[in-house]
Design a protein around this motif. Sequence first.
Motif: not given
Length: 457
Positions: A388-389, A392-393, A396, A414-415, A418
């Motif tokens: 997930e991390k 998310s990157e 972004d 994920v929200k 972000l």
Amino acid sequence: MKVLVVDMTHGGAIIASEFLKIPNFEVYAWDIYSTMEQETRIELEEKGLKFVGKEGFDDLRLDKNYSTESDLILIAPVHCELESEVNMTHHQAVGFLLENKINVPVIEVTGVKGKTSVVWILKEIFKGSNPLVLSSLGVEVVEDKEWKLLKQNISITPASIIEALKLAEGYEVGICIFETSLGGTGLADVGILTNLAEDYPIANNSRVASDAKLQIFQSRMVSCDLDSYNTNYSEFQEKTNTFDNGEFKVKNPANLTATQIRFGFDKTHMGIDIVDFKTLGNKIINEYIEVSTFAPSPIHISNVLAAITASLTLEVSLEKIKDGLNNFNGVKGRTSTSDYNGIRIIEEINPGLNVTAVKKALSMMKDMDDVCVIFGGKYGVTCEEIDEKSVSEVLDKIESDVQLILTDELGANVKNILNRNFKYSNNLNDAITCAVKNTCSNILIIYRSNFSDIKKR
């Protein structure tokens, strides 16, 4: 002879049942994950299968009358961590059970990403040869020149090959195309390794996927992604043809390389350089051809090349390959495009969606204007979960003028990580409705799910 089959969750019941048919075999089973339904267990016990637990497993293994080297065959999946030495993986057991029982060419497809798409490209190339097809979307044959679905939503554990062959009894089959998880059975004339994108851990982190996929090199010849070959499998040079989408410059080019790629959402056009290519008939091919097919991003190019490489290894004519590619229009429920009231919708749906796949899917935006990205999906779809991390990157980094809508379980998690603007919808249908209301010209859906979960939307 005693046989102990471990893991009834991933096809062990089928394997154990087949060993019961062999004279002078005493067959045991360990339902290590305790997933077998009682009714199924009773049926197998009535056929002669003997179930053991951890203690029974140890008793068999340590029985002085049976040494693991000679009289007790221990069979377990490649992803299962056991203290004892395994004599056969599930893949090898299927190869043993079906040895000399398939009298047509066999292609097996494994890898981290793209397996189903490669199978569906091969379906088009070999449609005239009456293929038996096993993929994560089902078992299919050709009847009266039309596809007939024999079973839907079947697993791609190696034991499903046995099931697929039984389902196809009575049909005329000219070639078998099997999607197989974590390696090959040794039955294949041509094995395909699509890639090792994110070489994820297996067997309780004691091994990685590339170790398991080594089994595909039990095939007579192998079609292998160049990067995977260079990193892990270069010892198999004599039996391997490599392919590369030409995305990066390499010192030693592949046997099959895409050049002059002109991406399109409906058709992508490209040249194919064929260099020192080996066939099963001991021919060497040096050629250049141009092809057109559905391949809207670099990852799809790799899938196309994998299918071409396997076909050429089997000495399929270039014209037949080109015709099959031209007829391929994507995989419904995986990668496909559609039109909704003038809005183009591009779907990238995959149960094993990972960070690399997300990056590749987002690369399709470079040729789109006024685009909305929908991202989300489910957990527990496959054994491999998503980081997930890291994802998310990636999200972004999407341009700020691109609308982002998150959805379902994955989107909800994920929200919270972000750093960019987004909207959230509870489910995929609502997310699509939101994107349509925002009057986007293009909607790119990147969604982690099985096709069976979203097909009724």
